[in-house]
Design a protein around this motif. Sequence first.
Motif, PDB file in Angstrom:
ATOM      1  N   THR A  98      30.274  30.262 -36.898  1.00 55.32           N
ATOM      2  CA  THR A  98      29.838  30.509 -35.521  1.00 55.32           C
ATOM      3  C   THR A  98      30.087  29.284 -34.647  1.00 55.32           C
ATOM      4  N   GLY A  99      29.816  28.123 -35.178  1.00 56.55           N
ATOM      5  CA  GLY A  99      30.071  26.887 -34.432  1.00 56.55           C
ATOM      6  C   GLY A  99      31.540  26.713 -34.107  1.00 56.55           C
ATOM      7  N   VAL A 100      32.393  26.991 -35.066  1.00 56.97           N
ATOM      8  CA  VAL A 100      33.837  26.871 -34.844  1.00 56.97           C
ATOM      9  C   VAL A 100      34.274  27.855 -33.772  1.00 56.97           C
ATOM     10  N   LEU A 102      32.497  29.090 -31.329  1.00 58.74           N
ATOM     11  CA  LEU A 102      32.012  28.618 -30.035  1.00 58.74           C
ATOM     12  C   LEU A 102      32.870  27.472 -29.502  1.00 58.74           C
ATOM     13  N   LEU A 103      33.286  26.575 -30.375  1.00 61.00           N
ATOM     14  CA  LEU A 103      34.166  25.474 -29.951  1.00 61.00           C
ATOM     15  C   LEU A 103      35.509  25.993 -29.446  1.00 61.00           C
ATOM     16  N   VAL A 104      36.087  26.940 -30.166  1.00 59.50           N
ATOM     17  CA  VAL A 104      37.378  27.516 -29.763  1.00 59.50           C
ATOM     18  C   VAL A 104      37.227  28.228 -28.428  1.00 59.50           C
ATOM     19  N   SER A 106      35.007  27.704 -26.078  1.00 56.64           N
ATOM     20  CA  SER A 106      34.775  26.739 -25.018  1.00 56.64           C
ATOM     21  C   SER A 106      36.071  26.013 -24.653  1.00 56.64           C
ATOM     22  N   ALA A 107      36.910  25.695 -25.652  1.00 54.61           N
ATOM     23  CA  ALA A 107      38.199  25.042 -25.380  1.00 54.61           C
ATOM     24  C   ALA A 107      39.101  25.971 -24.580  1.00 54.61           C
ATOM     25  N   ARG A 108      39.122  27.236 -24.877  1.00 55.04           N
ATOM     26  CA  ARG A 108      39.934  28.204 -24.126  1.00 55.04           C
ATOM     27  C   ARG A 108      39.443  28.311 -22.689  1.00 55.04           C
ATOM     28  N   LYS A 109      38.150  28.328 -22.537  1.00 55.66           N
ATOM     29  CA  LYS A 109      37.577  28.450 -21.205  1.00 55.66           C
ATOM     30  C   LYS A 109      37.945  27.232 -20.362  1.00 55.66           C
ATOM     31  N   ARG A 110      37.932  26.048 -20.971  1.00 58.34           N
ATOM     32  CA  ARG A 110      38.306  24.825 -20.244  1.00 58.34           C
ATOM     33  C   ARG A 110      39.774  24.849 -19.826  1.00 58.34           C
TER      34      ARG A 110
END
Length: 113
Positions: A98-100, A102-104, A106-110
């Motif tokens: 789940t953490g991974v 969320l990181l992916v 968030s990176a896409r959103k940025r």
Amino acid sequence: MGEGKTKDKAVRTTAEIEADIARTRTQLAVTLDELAVRVHPTTVAAQVRAKALAAVEQRIGRVYVGASRGVEQLKAQFVDEKGQPRKERIVPAALVGTGVLLLVASARKRRRD
């Protein structure tokens, strides 16, 4: 004893010799036809294609067996001998997954912003 064989061959008739020649010509014609088929480009291409396909199928089989083995080993990490789930291993793995994610996300959103 050797003279008897020579004497028998000497007494062959013309018809027998002509029959032997005809039989030999027929065998030679069949052999030449077989050779022509073997070296024909279509036959050679089909043989090369069949060998390549067999090699690919063999490679795919090996990959499948390896993947199946890997899945079984991974499954063994999360299931005990009786087939019951190991919660002490599943929960941490799910949290990490789940953490991974969320990181992916968030990176896409940025990147979009």
